[in-house]
Motif scaffolding. Structure first.
Motif, PDB file in Angstrom:
ATOM      1  N   ALA A 157      50.891  42.805  48.731  1.00  0.00           N
ATOM      2  CA  ALA A 157      50.870  42.464  47.305  1.00  0.00           C
ATOM      3  C   ALA A 157      49.668  43.097  46.636  1.00  0.00           C
ATOM      4  CB  ALA A 157      50.835  40.952  47.137  1.00  0.00           C
ATOM      5  N   LEU A 158      49.679  43.115  45.317  1.00  0.00           N
ATOM      6  CA  LEU A 158      48.568  43.662  44.542  1.00  0.00           C
ATOM      7  C   LEU A 158      47.890  42.546  43.782  1.00  0.00           C
ATOM      8  CD1 LEU A 158      50.271  46.839  43.077  1.00  0.00           C
ATOM      9  CD2 LEU A 158      48.944  46.628  45.178  1.00  0.00           C
ATOM     10  N   ASN A 159      46.575  42.653  43.657  1.00  0.00           N
ATOM     11  CA  ASN A 159      45.888  41.652  42.858  1.00  0.00           C
ATOM     12  C   ASN A 159      45.918  42.054  41.393  1.00  0.00           C
ATOM     13  OD1 ASN A 159      43.946  43.616  42.481  1.00  0.00           O
ATOM     14  ND2 ASN A 159      42.311  42.538  43.542  1.00  0.00           N
ATOM     15  N   VAL A 160      45.218  41.308  40.543  1.00  0.00           N
ATOM     16  CA  VAL A 160      45.285  41.539  39.101  1.00  0.00           C
ATOM     17  C   VAL A 160      44.701  42.885  38.695  1.00  0.00           C
ATOM     18  CG1 VAL A 160      45.353  39.127  38.482  1.00  0.00           C
ATOM     19  CG2 VAL A 160      43.148  40.203  38.857  1.00  0.00           C
ATOM     20  N   LYS A 161      43.929  43.515  39.561  1.00  0.00           N
ATOM     21  CA  LYS A 161      43.362  44.824  39.256  1.00  0.00           C
ATOM     22  C   LYS A 161      44.221  45.955  39.826  1.00  0.00           C
ATOM     23  CE  LYS A 161      39.684  43.154  37.289  1.00  0.00           C
ATOM     24  NZ  LYS A 161      39.483  43.247  35.845  1.00  0.00           N
ATOM     25  N   GLY A 162      45.287  45.613  40.533  1.00  0.00           N
ATOM     26  CA  GLY A 162      46.170  46.630  41.087  1.00  0.00           C
ATOM     27  C   GLY A 162      45.744  47.131  42.450  1.00  0.00           C
ATOM     28  N   ASN A 163      44.868  46.401  43.143  1.00  0.00           N
ATOM     29  CA  ASN A 163      44.404  46.823  44.452  1.00  0.00           C
ATOM     30  C   ASN A 163      45.042  45.976  45.551  1.00  0.00           C
ATOM     31  OD1 ASN A 163      42.542  48.667  43.314  1.00  0.00           O
ATOM     32  ND2 ASN A 163      41.174  46.965  42.864  1.00  0.00           N
ATOM     33  N   PRO A 164      45.235  46.566  46.749  1.00  0.00           N
ATOM     34  CA  PRO A 164      45.772  45.774  47.857  1.00  0.00           C
ATOM     35  C   PRO A 164      44.843  44.612  48.174  1.00  0.00           C
ATOM     36  CG  PRO A 164      45.827  48.115  48.366  1.00  0.00           C
ATOM     37  CD  PRO A 164      45.007  47.959  47.113  1.00  0.00           C
ATOM     38  N   VAL A 165      45.424  43.472  48.529  1.00  0.00           N
ATOM     39  CA  VAL A 165      44.600  42.304  48.819  1.00  0.00           C
ATOM     40  C   VAL A 165      45.068  41.593  50.083  1.00  0.00           C
ATOM     41  CG1 VAL A 165      44.003  41.836  46.415  1.00  0.00           C
ATOM     42  CG2 VAL A 165      46.060  40.855  47.380  1.00  0.00           C
ATOM     43  N   CYS A 166      44.156  40.821  50.634  1.00  0.00           N
ATOM     44  CA  CYS A 166      44.479  39.876  51.695  1.00  0.00           C
ATOM     45  C   CYS A 166      44.867  38.565  51.014  1.00  0.00           C
ATOM     46  CB  CYS A 166      43.232  39.656  52.555  1.00  0.00           C
ATOM     47  SG  CYS A 166      42.790  41.076  53.601  1.00  0.00           S
ATOM     48  N   PRO A 167      45.171  37.540  51.783  1.00  0.00           N
ATOM     49  CA  PRO A 167      45.370  36.232  51.162  1.00  0.00           C
ATOM     50  C   PRO A 167      44.150  35.861  50.320  1.00  0.00           C
ATOM     51  CG  PRO A 167      46.104  36.175  53.428  1.00  0.00           C
ATOM     52  CD  PRO A 167      45.446  37.515  53.231  1.00  0.00           C
ATOM     53  N   PRO A 168      44.326  35.067  49.275  1.00  0.00           N
ATOM     54  CA  PRO A 168      43.214  34.718  48.374  1.00  0.00           C
ATOM     55  C   PRO A 168      41.981  34.264  49.139  1.00  0.00           C
ATOM     56  CG  PRO A 168      45.251  33.850  47.515  1.00  0.00           C
ATOM     57  CD  PRO A 168      45.579  34.409  48.872  1.00  0.00           C
ATOM     58  N   GLY A 169      40.826  34.792  48.698  1.00  0.00           N
ATOM     59  CA  GLY A 169      39.560  34.364  49.288  1.00  0.00           C
ATOM     60  C   GLY A 169      39.136  35.103  50.534  1.00  0.00           C
ATOM     61  N   THR A 170      39.933  36.110  50.983  1.00  0.00           N
ATOM     62  CA  THR A 170      39.591  36.820  52.207  1.00  0.00           C
ATOM     63  C   THR A 170      39.669  38.335  52.021  1.00  0.00           C
ATOM     64  OG1 THR A 170      41.882  36.816  53.021  1.00  0.00           O
ATOM     65  CG2 THR A 170      40.498  34.933  53.621  1.00  0.00           C
ATOM     66  N   TYR A 171      39.049  39.076  52.927  1.00  0.00           N
ATOM     67  CA  TYR A 171      39.126  40.542  52.929  1.00  0.00           C
ATOM     68  C   TYR A 171      38.815  41.071  54.322  1.00  0.00           C
ATOM     69  CZ  TYR A 171      33.979  41.101  52.826  1.00  0.00           C
ATOM     70  OH  TYR A 171      32.637  41.085  53.122  1.00  0.00           O
ATOM     71  N   GLY A 172      38.904  42.381  54.482  1.00  0.00           N
ATOM     72  CA  GLY A 172      38.657  42.999  55.781  1.00  0.00           C
ATOM     73  C   GLY A 172      39.953  43.515  56.386  1.00  0.00           C
ATOM     74  N   ASP A 173      39.850  44.347  57.433  1.00  0.00           N
ATOM     75  CA  ASP A 173      41.018  44.948  58.060  1.00  0.00           C
ATOM     76  C   ASP A 173      42.030  43.899  58.510  1.00  0.00           C
ATOM     77  OD1 ASP A 173      40.041  47.472  57.677  1.00  0.00           O
ATOM     78  OD2 ASP A 173      39.106  47.604  59.651  1.00  0.00           O
ATOM     79  N   THR A 174      41.520  42.812  59.037  1.00  0.00           N
ATOM     80  CA  THR A 174      42.416  41.737  59.494  1.00  0.00           C
ATOM     81  C   THR A 174      42.259  40.485  58.627  1.00  0.00           C
ATOM     82  OG1 THR A 174      40.736  40.996  61.097  1.00  0.00           O
ATOM     83  CG2 THR A 174      42.378  42.576  61.870  1.00  0.00           C
ATOM     84  N   CYS A 175      41.670  40.683  57.437  1.00  0.00           N
ATOM     85  CA  CYS A 175      41.494  39.567  56.487  1.00  0.00           C
ATOM     86  C   CYS A 175      40.702  38.416  57.099  1.00  0.00           C
ATOM     87  CB  CYS A 175      42.848  39.073  55.979  1.00  0.00           C
ATOM     88  SG  CYS A 175      43.839  40.362  55.188  1.00  0.00           S
ATOM     89  N   HIS A 176      39.702  38.765  57.917  1.00  0.00           N
ATOM     90  CA  HIS A 176      38.935  37.738  58.619  1.00  0.00           C
ATOM     91  C   HIS A 176      37.619  37.392  57.928  1.00  0.00           C
ATOM     92  CE1 HIS A 176      37.358  41.616  59.899  1.00  0.00           C
ATOM     93  NE2 HIS A 176      36.254  41.017  60.307  1.00  0.00           N
ATOM     94  N   LYS A 177      37.291  38.115  56.856  1.00  0.00           N
ATOM     95  CA  LYS A 177      36.053  37.849  56.128  1.00  0.00           C
ATOM     96  C   LYS A 177      36.360  37.077  54.846  1.00  0.00           C
ATOM     97  CE  LYS A 177      33.958  42.172  57.747  1.00  0.00           C
ATOM     98  NZ  LYS A 177      33.349  43.466  57.336  1.00  0.00           N
ATOM     99  N   ASN A 178      35.379  36.296  54.405  1.00  0.00           N
ATOM    100  CA  ASN A 178      35.559  35.497  53.194  1.00  0.00           C
ATOM    101  C   ASN A 178      34.928  36.173  51.979  1.00  0.00           C
ATOM    102  OD1 ASN A 178      36.883  33.337  54.480  1.00  0.00           O
ATOM    103  ND2 ASN A 178      34.931  32.477  55.151  1.00  0.00           N
ATOM    104  N   CYS A 179      35.663  36.190  50.868  1.00  0.00           N
ATOM    105  CA  CYS A 179      35.088  36.674  49.612  1.00  0.00           C
ATOM    106  C   CYS A 179      33.922  35.765  49.231  1.00  0.00           C
ATOM    107  CB  CYS A 179      36.127  36.634  48.491  1.00  0.00           C
ATOM    108  SG  CYS A 179      37.637  37.572  48.803  1.00  0.00           S
ATOM    109  N   SER A 180      33.010  36.289  48.439  1.00  0.00           N
ATOM    110  CA  SER A 180      31.874  35.483  47.994  1.00  0.00           C
ATOM    111  C   SER A 180      32.358  34.285  47.190  1.00  0.00           C
ATOM    112  CB  SER A 180      30.935  36.337  47.134  1.00  0.00           C
ATOM    113  OG  SER A 180      29.965  35.511  46.500  1.00  0.00           O
TER     114      SER A 180
END
Length: 201
Positions: free
Chosen positions: A63-86
């Motif tokens: 899915a794409l976020n509001v800026k049009g960039n690929p995203v992980c589930p809300p609140g996460t990022y990283g190759d395996t979405c294992h990191k938390n957004c600030s």
């Protein structure tokens, strides 16, 4: 007694598949990106929608976020979405959830008040008025507290508050538009505006 029935010739399951499986013989797993890992027992299409961050009939598309960039589930990022957004990222107003760039962790909606930088990990200067600053650059957007000046309110004004007000008054006076009165042949006044400042410049 519960019994399983299947086609005598092909082995196709007569009653479909148990949850999480599909195909004629129920030998294929539903995608883990399907909500509740539930799918149509014949086609494999996700029938309850997708987990956060995925879309499509089989939830196969990122899915794409509001800026049009690929995203992980809300609140996460990283190759395996294992990191938390600030936690200082500003939440997206529609969903009230935090999104950040999958690769860099950059906050998609900027920062909550008082913070700036890509990951909102830097505090606005306490010399900014209301401690408010641009969420990317850190520049003070509401001006400075008394006794400070500069884009980041980093410079101290001599004599503090009074000097700051004197300087402000001087700048306002210099911007006053003077009026030159010109009289035409009938001596009727006609005003011409001049942008020349009062200090003669």
């Amino acid at each position: 007694m519960n019994r399983i029935y299947c086609d005598k010739t092909s082995g196709t399951c007569a009653e479909g598949c148990i949850p999480g499986w599909y195909n004629d013989k129920c030998n294929l797993r539903c995608s883990k990106t399907c909500s509740n890992k539930t799918c149509n027992h014949q086609t494999g299409e996700c029938i309850l929608g997708c987990i956060d961050g995925r879309k499509g009939r089989f939830c196969e598309t990122e899915a794409l976020n509001v800026k049009g960039n690929p995203v992980c589930p809300p609140g996460t990022y990283g190759d395996t979405c294992h990191k938390n957004c600030s936690e200082r990222c500003r939440a997206y107003s529609v969903t009230n959830r935090i999104y950040c760039d999958k690769n860099s962790g950059t906050c998609a909606e900027g920062c909550i008040p008082g913070w700036y930088n890509d990951k909102c990990n830097m505090r606005c200067s306490k010399t900014c008025s209301n401690k408010a600053c641009n969420h990317q650059t850190g520049e003070c957007i509401l001006g400075c507290i008394d006794g400070r000046k500069g884009r980041f309110c980093e410079t101290e004004v001599t004599n503090g508050r009074h000097a700051g007000k004197a300087q402000q008054n001087s700048e306002q006076l210099a911007r006053i538009v003077s009026v030159i009165v010109v009289y035409d042949e009938q001596t009727k006044p006609s005003c011409r505006w001049s942008s020349r400042s009062t200090d003669g410049r």
